[in-house]
Design a protein around this motif. Structure first.
Motif, PDB file in Angstrom:
ATOM      1  N   SER A   1      -1.531   8.456  -4.629  1.00 19.20           N
ATOM      2  CA  SER A   1      -2.297   9.149  -3.599  1.00 19.20           C
ATOM      3  C   SER A   1      -1.368   9.935  -2.701  1.00 19.20           C
ATOM      4  O   SER A   1      -0.325   9.424  -2.273  1.00 19.20           O
ATOM      5  CB  SER A   1      -3.104   8.159  -2.750  1.00 19.20           C
ATOM      6  OG  SER A   1      -3.718   8.826  -1.655  1.00 19.20           O
TER       7      SER A   1
ATOM      8  N   SER B   1       0.820  -1.198   0.000  1.00 20.93           N
ATOM      9  CA  SER B   1       0.000   0.000   0.000  1.00 20.93           C
ATOM     10  C   SER B   1       0.861   1.257   0.000  1.00 20.93           C
ATOM     11  O   SER B   1       0.547   2.237  -0.683  1.00 20.93           O
ATOM     12  CB  SER B   1      -0.923  -0.005   1.220  1.00 20.93           C
ATOM     13  OG  SER B   1      -1.648   1.199   1.306  1.00 20.93           O
TER      14      SER B   1
ATOM     15  N   PRO C   1      -2.208   8.643   1.875  1.00 21.70           N
ATOM     16  CA  PRO C   1      -2.210   7.185   2.026  1.00 21.70           C
ATOM     17  C   PRO C   1      -2.799   6.765   3.370  1.00 21.70           C
ATOM     18  O   PRO C   1      -2.927   7.583   4.289  1.00 21.70           O
ATOM     19  CB  PRO C   1      -0.723   6.834   1.953  1.00 21.70           C
ATOM     20  CG  PRO C   1      -0.038   8.055   2.466  1.00 21.70           C
ATOM     21  CD  PRO C   1      -0.863   9.218   2.031  1.00 21.70           C
TER      22      PRO C   1
ATOM     23  N   TYR D   1       2.273   8.513   6.168  1.00 25.09           N
ATOM     24  CA  TYR D   1       2.871   9.049   4.944  1.00 25.09           C
ATOM     25  C   TYR D   1       4.366   8.787   4.996  1.00 25.09           C
ATOM     26  O   TYR D   1       5.032   9.085   5.985  1.00 25.09           O
ATOM     27  CB  TYR D   1       2.620  10.550   4.809  1.00 25.09           C
ATOM     28  CG  TYR D   1       3.413  11.172   3.677  1.00 25.09           C
ATOM     29  CD1 TYR D   1       2.938  11.109   2.375  1.00 25.09           C
ATOM     30  CD2 TYR D   1       4.648  11.762   3.916  1.00 25.09           C
ATOM     31  CE1 TYR D   1       3.678  11.644   1.332  1.00 25.09           C
ATOM     32  CE2 TYR D   1       5.388  12.296   2.877  1.00 25.09           C
ATOM     33  CZ  TYR D   1       4.900  12.234   1.586  1.00 25.09           C
ATOM     34  OH  TYR D   1       5.627  12.749   0.546  1.00 25.09           O
TER      35      TYR D   1
ATOM     36  N   SER E   1       0.660   3.978  -2.911  1.00 30.48           N
ATOM     37  CA  SER E   1       0.222   5.335  -2.578  1.00 30.48           C
ATOM     38  C   SER E   1       1.250   6.380  -2.958  1.00 30.48           C
ATOM     39  O   SER E   1       0.889   7.530  -3.227  1.00 30.48           O
ATOM     40  CB  SER E   1      -0.078   5.425  -1.080  1.00 30.48           C
ATOM     41  OG  SER E   1      -1.144   4.568  -0.710  1.00 30.48           O
TER      42      SER E   1
ATOM     43  N   SER F   1      -7.169   2.427  -1.459  1.00 30.69           N
ATOM     44  CA  SER F   1      -6.483   2.368  -2.759  1.00 30.69           C
ATOM     45  C   SER F   1      -7.397   2.850  -3.878  1.00 30.69           C
ATOM     46  O   SER F   1      -6.950   3.530  -4.816  1.00 30.69           O
ATOM     47  CB  SER F   1      -6.009   0.941  -3.042  1.00 30.69           C
ATOM     48  OG  SER F   1      -5.080   0.501  -2.081  1.00 30.69           O
TER      49      SER F   1
END
Length: 808
Positions: free
Chosen positions: A270, A262, A273, A277, A266, A437
């Motif tokens: 993104s 993930s 996240p 972070y 991310s 996600s």
């Protein structure tokens, strides 16, 4: 630190920064314009008229207009609007002068008794427009000594409405909206096709046109469906809620493995996240090198929604997640959704509130080895090695780590350990990572998908209506591919002569702050000398990145993309991945100062790590700056912006950074104690302000911005007075009623005129370091004796209190 507070629309903790206002729309407006361009001759078989008719001059004019290009029509419209403004202003001037001649000029002249002088009046159209805007927002029936915001902005709420699909309207958003019209013209006039050997500027125009058209191409987005998004997130799993991967999940998925995947996903897709972070940035303790940055992340809703149990917002989120599960065919029940929200509540409860996290105050220095020892629940080395696998940046035990929010990670490990000990809780984390996600990428898929976060935003922030498709897609291109779009903006609309003029303004504001340092009797001499050295070392970024002027560097920074007008999701993913790879590939290069905002941004900022101030081209235009503005207007508007950013270098966060940007304590203990007493006055003053009935702010949350607002206006006024000329032209009508000093304060105050929904206001005050517009006017003017003298305010009035706060 940004000059204007970031609209939650533009920095949504629900959708992530890349998902901001980037929903797609159906039908290209370019097609409609092309159909309008075809004019059939009178009497032809296609026009439905069997007999010839007389062609009038009006008809000929209509034909000519129809044959005009989009830019020509835009120019014609601008001329007509300007003419209308001049006519309206002429009527206003005639009406007011008629009133004045009959002895009914009103409160303003009765109080100030400003007599007309022999000074010249600025009759340039820019000055006429400026006067019209200043007058249109003012409520001259209000007492400026009791409420200068109402006096300056009282009619703003009557002249302006919050646009459809937005939560607020202010001077910054209005100018951003005007910029969007210009950006639209650039995007719609560009062609998505380009030859293989085209120069970099043609390549940029082609890619921008393709991205914009792919956003508008709703039929192509519907045809692509949700499968591209599901394919993209599949490697992050396997997912228990997806039938295709449920068996693989049961074969041994772990939370540790899920967090690793993930985090890597991310990093590209993104900026918000789940859980934490993780990235690589400039080391704030040694700005000549880079360091790993680790901090708490954000939840789907604001922290306060969970901590204060705002049931309406939580129910709206549950509804959105259930809709998402149904749309994607996920095997998530209503109970699964409630469990996800409960997990977010636990994350929110161990997270620090924004007023504690502001700036670098809680940033600590660590290493990879120390991080692993302190927080062993995550294999940080494995995460970073995977994340940086395409980079030459080396990760070792001694790699520096800038650790933000240590207390969050001290509580995160027990939470993760608890979740890992139970099969059902492990499945919950799997579901949560899947949702997080998918969420930031929803705006780039089908209409049904992108409306899920949009509808949630509207419900909890009191937003009504929907923005026009072209606006949504201009904002999307601006957010995803902002610097290439900025290159076109600068080439087409930026007045290059503004650069040298702004540099001169900066020089005068720097001199004013230097004088303020000399006047700060609470500083000891050793600290003052270092402060002067830091001021002299401040670096400047004005207008746009330097590489815009170099084709080779421009291609290195922005070239190499191959975007298609019928593949919006693929375009976005390509940009995200390529941008991430380029950033990672440069981690081993020397640290260099670069623009952190796109040129078209209507904003400004100070970077503590670089000790630099930045003013993008977007803010170097009306209503903040035009070369034709009288000096007192320029200093009240863009001058206060410049002063604000300079002051940030010496606010309660910036003071912790030295002239090279390194975080260290370089002030003496006595000076720190005196500074804290002065800033505590500011914090208490702002906490006492109330807006919208009963809304108050945290003085600590807005302290840095409030110090900068106060310092910025003081520096602007001081710099103006140091260069004031007796023959400065007056503004039409205003010049014989208000002094130049009064107009300077008015120009400053009107930068903060705003409308905002009550729901959005109550959310902003919990997370945003910028106070509401009223407070950004009340505080600085109330703390300036010069304001009280300029408007003849009696001591003890609200805008001229006996006890004032002063830092710089």
């Amino acid at each position: 630190m940004k000059y204007v507070r970031t609209d939650l629309d533009d920095n949504s903790e629900m959708s992530g920064s890349l998902a901001t206002n980037s929903s797609a729309t159906g039908g290209s407006s370019m097609a409609a314009m092309q159909s309008d361009d075809s004019v059939l001759p009178v009497g032809s078989p296609g026009n439905g008229v069997s007999q010839p008719r007389r062609i009038t001059h009006l008809h000929r004019l209509g034909v000519v207009i129809k044959r005009c290009s989009y830019l020509e029509k835009l120019a014609l419209l601008a001329v007509l609007v300007l003419l209308l403004i001049v006519l309206i202003l002429a009527c206003m001037l005639y009406n007011v002068r008629l009133t004045a001649s009959s002895g009914r000029l009103g409160y303003a002249n009765q109080l100030y008794n400003v007599t007309a002088s022999a000074n010249s009046t600025c009759t340039h159209p820019v000055c006429v427009q400026l006067t019209a805007r200043l007058l249109s927002y003012m409520n001259e029936s209000a007492d400026p000594c009791e409420d200068f915001y109402e006096f300056s902005c009282g009619l703003f709420r009557q002249r302006v409405t919050i646009p459809a699909g937005r939560q607020q309207a202010n001077v910054f958003s209005l100018q951003s909206g005007a910029n969007e019209i210009l950006l639209r013209s650039l995007l719609e006039s560009a062609s998505p096709s380009v030859s293989a050997d085209a120069d970099i500027n043609a390549e940029l125009r082609s890619n921008l046109a393709a991205l914009y058209r792919s956003c508008l191409n709703e039929s192509a987005r519907e045809e692509a469906g949700l499968q591209p998004l599901l394919d993209l997130v599949a490697p992050v799993g396997p997912w228990a809620a997806c039938n295709a991967t449920a068996r693989a999940y049961k074969d041994g998925w772990t939370i540790a493995d899920g967090l690793l995947r993930s985090a890597v996903f991310s990093a590209a897709h993104s900026e918000n996240p789940p859980f934490f972070y993780l990235g690589v940035t400039v080391d704030i303790f040694n700005t000549k090198r880079r360091a790993v940055h680790l901090s708490q992340s954000s939840t789907l809703l604001l922290r306060d929604d969970y901590v204060r149990n705002r049931t309406a917002n939580l129910a709206a989120l549950a509804e959105s997640l259930e809709e998402l599960a149904k749309l994607f065919g996920l095997t998530m029940t209503a109970q699964d959704v409630r469990n996800i929200i409960e997990l977010e509540r636990k994350i929110a409860e161990i997270s620090l509130p924004e007023w504690k996290r502001r700036g670098s105050l809680l940033m600590g220095n660590s290493t990879i080895k120390q991080l692993q020892e302190d927080f062993p629940c995550i294999n940080w080395t494995s995460v970073l090695l995977t994340l940086l696998s395409n980079s030459s940046y080396a990760i070792t035990n001694d790699t520096p780590v800038n650790l933000h929010d240590r207390s969050f990670f001290e509580q995160l490990c027990p939470l993760l350990n608890q979740l890992s000990s139970d099969a059902e809780q492990t499945r919950l984390v799997n579901n949560y990572l899947l949702v997080r996600s998918i969420w930031p990428l929803l705006p780039f898929t089908t209409p049904a998908a992108y409306r899920i976060p949009e509808k949630l935003t509207y419900r909890i922030r009191g937003v009504h209506g929907t923005e026009a498709p072209w606006k949504i897609c201009v904002q999307s291109v601006d957010g995803i591919f902002g610097f290439p779009l900025g290159k076109l903006f600068v080439d087409s609309y930026f007045l290059r002569d503004s650069h040298s003029a702004i540099e001169r303004l900066i020089d005068s504001l720097m001199a004013a702050f230097n004088a303020s340092l000399a006047d700060a009797r609470w500083m000891d001499e050793a600290t003052r000398r270092q402060a002067v050295g830091k001021l002299d070392a401040i670096r400047r970024l004005v207008g746009y990145p330097h590489y815009f002027n170099n084709a080779t560097e421009l291609r290195r920074e922005l070239g190499g993309y191959r975007l298609r007008p019928d593949r919006y999701f693929d375009n976005v993913v390509q940009i995200q991945r390529e941008s991430t790879n380029r950033a990672l590939s440069r981690l081993s290069e020397p640290v260099r100062l670069t623009f952190g905002m796109t040129p078209q941004s209507v904003n400004a900022y100070y970077s503590p790590s670089f000790n630099a101030i930045a003013f993008p081209a977007g803010i170097l235009q009306q209503p903040f700056y035009r070369p034709q503005f009288p000096a007192y207007v320029s200093y009240g508007a863009i001058g206060a912006v410049i002063g604000h950013e300079i002051t940030h270098g010496f606010d309660d966060s910036g003071r912790h950074h030295d002239r090279d940007g390194n975080k260290r304590e370089w002030w003496s203990n006595g000076t720190v104690a005196a500074f804290d007493r002065a800033t505590d006055c500011i914090a208490r003053q702002y906490e006492a302000f109330t807006v919208d009935g009963n809304v108050q702010v945290s003085g600590q949350l807005v302290l840095g911005e409030s110090i900068a607002d106060n310092g910025g206006l003081k520096m602007a006024y001081r710099a103006y007075k140091q260069q004031q000329k007796p023959d400065e032209p007056l503004l039409p009508y205003l010049g014989d009623r208000y002094s130049r000093e009064q107009v300077l304060f008015l120009a400053y105050a009107q930068t903060w005129c705003e409308l905002i929904t009550p729901e959005a206001l109550r959310q902003l005050i919990t997370v945003n370091t910028h106070p509401p517009g009223q407070m950004r006017v009340w505080g600085p003017v109330a703390n300036m004796p010069e304001f009280g003298r300029a408007f003849g305010c009696r001591p003890g009035s609200k805008m001229n209190p006996i006890d004032k706060c002063s830092v710089w």
